[in-house]
Design an enzyme around this catalytic site. Sequence first.
Site, mmCIF file in Angstrom:
data_model
loop_
_atom_site.group_PDB
_atom_site.id
_atom_site.type_symbol
_atom_site.label_atom_id
_atom_site.label_comp_id
_atom_site.label_asym_id
_atom_site.label_seq_id
_atom_site.Cartn_x
_atom_site.Cartn_y
_atom_site.Cartn_z
ATOM 1 N N THR A 177 -1.217 -2.854 7.637
ATOM 2 C CA THR A 177 -1.134 -4.312 7.589
ATOM 3 C C THR A 177 -1.978 -4.778 6.407
ATOM 4 O OG1 THR A 177 -0.755 -4.335 9.956
ATOM 5 C CG2 THR A 177 -1.419 -6.411 8.995
ATOM 6 N N HIS A 178 -1.662 -4.235 5.251
ATOM 7 C CA HIS A 178 -2.406 -4.567 4.039
ATOM 8 C C HIS A 178 -1.468 -5.208 3.032
ATOM 9 C CE1 HIS A 178 -5.227 -0.993 5.218
ATOM 10 N NE2 HIS A 178 -5.311 -2.005 6.046
ATOM 11 N N ASN A 179 -0.875 -6.309 3.430
ATOM 12 C CA ASN A 179 0.004 -7.058 2.534
ATOM 13 C C ASN A 179 -0.867 -7.961 1.678
ATOM 14 O OD1 ASN A 179 0.915 -7.015 5.566
ATOM 15 N ND2 ASN A 179 2.745 -6.622 4.376
ATOM 16 N N GLN A 185 -4.751 6.742 0.988
ATOM 17 C CA GLN A 185 -4.394 5.326 1.028
ATOM 18 C C GLN A 185 -4.214 4.876 -0.417
ATOM 19 O OE1 GLN A 185 -5.225 1.476 3.455
ATOM 20 N NE2 GLN A 185 -7.141 2.525 3.074
ATOM 21 N N GLN A 241 0.861 -1.177 0.000
ATOM 22 C CA GLN A 241 0.000 0.000 0.000
ATOM 23 C C GLN A 241 0.906 1.238 0.000
ATOM 24 O OE1 GLN A 241 -3.701 -0.608 2.028
ATOM 25 N NE2 GLN A 241 -4.081 0.119 -0.020
#
Lengths: 571, 251
Positions: free
Chosen positions: A500-502, A424, A332
């Site tokens: 925590t947007h893997n 984002q 991200q």
Amino acid sequence: MAKTLPKVDVVIVGVGWAGGIIAAELTKQGLNCVGLERGKERKTEDYFMMHDELRYALRYDMMQSLSKETITFRGNERIRALPMRQYGSFLIGEGLGGSGVHWNGQNYRFLPYDFEIRSKTIERYGEKKIPQDMTIQDWGITYDELEPYFDKFEKMAGISGEENPLAGKRSSPYPTPPMKTTPALEKFRKAANKLKLHPYNRPSANLSEPYTNPDGVSRAACQYCAYCERFGCEYGAKADPVVTVIPVAKKTGKFEIRTHSNVRRVLKSGNKATGVMYVDTTTGEEIEQPADIVVLTSYVFNNVRLLLQSGIGRPYDPVTGSGVIGKNYAYQVQKGNATGFFEKEEFNTYAGAGALGMVVDDFNGDNFDHSNLNFIHGGSIAISQTGLRPISNNKVPKGTPTWGKEFKANSIKYANRVLSVGGQGASMPFKHHYLDLDPTYKDEFGDPLIRITYDFEEQDRQLAKFLSDRCVDIMKEMGADKIESMEELGPYDITTYQSTHNTGGIIMGADPSTSAVNNYMQMWDADNIFVVGATAFAHNSGYNPTGTVGAFAYRAAEGILTYRQKGGILA
Amino acid sequence: MADNSKQQEKKESLSRRKFLKSSGIAVGGLAVGGALGSLLPFKDKKTNNPVVKNQQVAENYNLALMYFTREQFKMVEAATERIFPADDNGPGAKELGVAYFIDHQLSGDWGFNSREYMQPPFFKGEKVQGYQGRLRRREIFDIGLRELQNHSLTKYKKNFVELSEEEQDDILTDFAEDKVNLTTLSPSGFFNMLRSSTLEGVYSDPLYSGNRNMDGWKMRNYPGSQMAYTEVIDKEFTVIPPKSLKDHLGH
């Protein structure tokens, strides 16, 4: 020698959102499911002392202990990958409910554009718009096909929201009305309206009012206590697997959860999985659990690691671009933002909720013209009121020293006078961004760690700067006395928290040669293995991923039930 | 908060634990933060009155050391006070108990890096790859404080704690800006650890021995650990007297 247990219909590896949804849907239909969770049991009653910034936000009490297992990271292949020894960029969850317990509850649907990104980009801008190494591809499913599953997830979780004029069509309104707005959010809304943008209340899994879902689960309303992200909700107001889907699965009597059970291998015979091997971490005993169907629902890194370690699927080769396991790792672009200092006003920023916020999507996806821009996609821009906790939030105007008298005075003066608007940004996959097994570093069992090879690209630098400038426009309109913003993205840095947007690594698609799973999350190479999670994302959008993961889980559950009846490859 | 519920509070004597178990529709039906707040007797009745009124200042047995030597403790007290000094806003690190906080933290998981990956091999990495050293935090403090002392003795011929405030600032600045030549650890790395743990000690819940009397929170009008903000969330800025986690245990 490993102990072998009696066979079950389905074994689920990891009991978070995806595992919980799959368990609920399958057990309702009478299948016997075992859920293997490497962390501990959890319930809302355990959150008695949850409002503890030090313990949970800074000492990561709900996260996986990195002493046992971590990841390694390098910016590119010329650099030696080294272990992430301490937390920073992202937080890996552990325990019943997984990362679904400590999320903020920001719940979006990806855009129709996302699922057909390559076709739509070429259609509007021509093939040249896509840089040579950018490996975007269509996802093998359309928004319209996924819509019923988005709807299902939102009704289960009780998402509170209002219609976003720039999003895909909805078959029904949000199950609960939007959360309260605050003076800071109102300021954002007014400014955005003035700029002819389209502000809306962020869709939230922090309930705006008491709600009973279609499974009969009743939950209380959010109290705006400001402890969501990195914390569990003691009210059960924030939808998480522990207060929604897991109890539904348990009630059927068909779901057995084994905590402290760390799966190390998917077992196979020919092109079929036969079960999994796990370690009971309380005794160290190795146990084989045979099953007709294996569903991997752990976090992105572990889903990929398990397949690579088990020799299942074709590992991705970054040189030739062939193979699929580990391909299209994405993240991200979170740093495009603007901070406003207000001299005359103070705000209740100590209060809030993880998903409390106001958003515009005017610069997300392909909602704006990219003809003269050196990037594709975009990002959502939002003001968030998640609660500014005092250790982590000490913003001072530029020029203030980082310690001493002046620092103290300014950090106290501005403690409640700072608002921030952030972008984002979406993350596009590149040929040389991928996951594989680290050749050097091992976990507690001696198995190799997963290795990330990833850095920001020119696309990301342009995108971040663009979003940052838009954030400044809004902040100006909001009337801040002083505005500071991101000037340059810099390299990807694993030490500072971003999101925590893997995503990616076991991506879905319509073509077995370029994707690992079909649009039911079923592996092309092993039809009784389903891999459910953000691993399936072929790129990452400008939104939080959980809503889309939830939709995928409902889709996968339907696929598994069909597979149980008919067998074979579904799509 | 509404006081008509005092009676109700006695009658029901719901523990918060019980409340949590029975949450859902029953409580959802009330759906008002204020009502919730007063229903739940996590406001320990004793703590409603100012503590000093009823009792003499109790002995605080937490004010002892688990890790530091006395000399180290004095240095940490002096150094953290320079990072977060007493001023018109209120007390500084020393009065807030920050040195005790750091001492207590070093004696546990954090000091041993026990939840972090400490397996070899150790290689020097890129800045973006993060800490790659083999030293635990308690070892970093040992070495860092020794070097702080050495640097003071070299530059001013005095112990750190005997220096004037300006001189202490000067020594700390040398560390913060990597102007000290150390072979074992990064001077700025040590300084940053000292700085971040100072802020932790100032603003964490008082249960950890810092933020004494919640004065860290009071200085910046942070309400600490409240159960609900439903009543103020959509209002203008409101100052709320802080609560600590101790208040949650009252039943």
